[in-house]
Enzyme design. Structure first.
Site, PDB file in Angstrom:
ATOM      1  N   LYS A 126      24.655  41.814  43.865  1.00  0.00           N
ATOM      2  CA  LYS A 126      25.659  42.937  43.756  1.00  0.00           C
ATOM      3  C   LYS A 126      25.804  43.401  42.385  1.00  0.00           C
ATOM      4  O   LYS A 126      25.585  44.434  41.934  1.00  0.00           O
ATOM      5  CB  LYS A 126      26.934  42.667  44.416  1.00  0.00           C
ATOM      6  N   GLN A 151      34.646  38.173  47.827  1.00  0.00           N
ATOM      7  CA  GLN A 151      33.276  37.434  48.490  1.00  0.00           C
ATOM      8  C   GLN A 151      33.853  36.630  49.531  1.00  0.00           C
ATOM      9  O   GLN A 151      34.554  35.550  49.424  1.00  0.00           O
ATOM     10  CB  GLN A 151      32.580  37.034  47.469  1.00  0.00           C
ATOM     11  N   ASP A 153      34.495  47.380  50.538  1.00  0.00           N
ATOM     12  CA  ASP A 153      33.816  46.604  51.527  1.00  0.00           C
ATOM     13  C   ASP A 153      34.139  47.269  53.013  1.00  0.00           C
ATOM     14  O   ASP A 153      33.611  47.076  53.885  1.00  0.00           O
ATOM     15  CB  ASP A 153      34.221  45.132  51.686  1.00  0.00           C
TER      16      ASP A 153
END
Ligand code: NAD
Length: 307
Positions: free
Chosen positions: A56, A100, A123
């Site tokens: 990422k 995460q 997200d």
């Protein structure tokens, strides 16, 4: 005559998206002097999570998004993580916040994800963004599902009226993908582990999307002639798990590395029947990062008031 399905090249499509994001980031920098900023919180030492966070960050670098990763010990409490999120929520230079997953057991995942400002939830897992997805309002939608839809659109596949079957009903992939498909006017069937007769549904699919984490769950006889097949599964096959049937398609890679990645679709058996198919690797996988970058750009534009 041997029929060959069109391979959907996620690597190429994701590169096109990254180039577009890069151009926009450049324009924002020229007009405001600012760049979008993404913070990734990584709790603990999970090796797979570290790899994901690394890719990422490399993606951000490639398009000019400023990124930072905040590493926290795997003994932290929910409160510790919430404090960090609060700090990031209030930092005007950070437009996207991502935690995460998975988190260690003692950390309350739901409280953590709900603490992220919905406007910075790149997200797309916050209930506010999920709710907006249900009611078809402008929102930050989860990256993998958005990547799947984007991929289909760029392949000029008209989803309107299509018989779409989604195998898998997770919060991360199956449910949001089904909603996005519905928003595009597809007729959607959702299957899961308790579905009584999976094949009965899959053989009727014009569009079959599979996200189960079960290697080669979908066999040739489960797919309709001419179907569009999207394989989301990522299964790492090591020597101890390798049966010859699982490995035929990725033989070279396996022999070179001693392990390889395969999807949820038996590629060699399904490919001759499909009109289009996304491979693993090189299909949906790269789209996820591209859409995360695209979401970070979108969040930054909204927060900076740029149309
Ligand atoms: P999950 O474990 O949360 O959900 C799995 C889903 O599959 C569930 O709905 C379950 O009911 C269903 N399922 C399991 N076995 C089944 C069976 N035999 N028949 C029918 N349904 C069955 O998984 P997830 O997070 O949705 O991920 C699914 C797969 O997609 C995994 O391989 C994961 O690694 C991969 N994934 C890829 C990306 C990407 O970027 N390409 C992103 C997220 C997940």
């Amino acid at each position: 005559m041997i029929k060959i399905a069109k391979l959907i090249d996620g690597t190429k499509i994701s590169q096109d998206i990254k180039n577009e994001v890069k151009e926009e980031v450049k324009k924002i920098k020229q007009s405001t002097g600012k760049v979008p900023g993404l913070s990734v919180i990584l709790v603990g030492e999970n090796p797979a999570s570290k790899v994901y966070v690394g890719s990422k960050q490399r993606g951000c670098e490639e398009v000019g998004i400023k990124s930072e990763s905040i590493k926290m010990e795997d003994t932290v409490s929910t409160e510790d993580v919430l404090k960090e999120i609060d700090r990031l929520n209030n930092n005007p230079e950070i437009h996207g916040i991502l935690v995460q997953l998975p988190l260690p057991e003692q950390v309350d995942k739901d409280r953590v994800l709900q603490a992220i400002l919905p406007e910075k939830d790149v997200d797309g897992f916050h209930p506010v963004n999920m709710g907006k997805l249900v009611s078809q309002q402008e929102c930050l939608a989860p990256a993998t599902p958005s990547g799947i839809i984007e991929m289909l659109k760029r392949e000029k596949i008209n989803l309107k009226g299509m018989n779409a079957v989604m195998v898998g009903h997770s919060e991360i992939v199956g449910k949001p993908t089904s909603l996005l498909l519905l928003n595009e006017w597809a007729t959607v069937t959702i299957c899961h582990i308790e579905t009584a007769d999976l094949k009965m549904h899959t053989v009727n699919a014009d569009l079959l999307i599979v996200a189960t984490g079960v290697p080669y769950l979908i066999k040739g006889d489960m797919v309709k002639e001419g179907a569009v097949v999207i394989d989301v599964g990522i299964n790492r096959i090591t020597k101890d798990k390798a049966s010859p049937g699982l490995l035929e398609w990725r033989k070279e890679d396996f022999e070179k590395k001693g392990a390889t990645l395969i999807g949820d679709v038996d590629f060699l058996a399904v490919e001759p029947k499909a009109s289009h198919i996304s491979p693993v690797p090189g299909g949906v996988g790269p789209m996820t990062i591209a859409m995360l970058l695209s979401n970070t750009l979108k969040a930054a534009k909204n927060l900076m008031g740029i149309k």
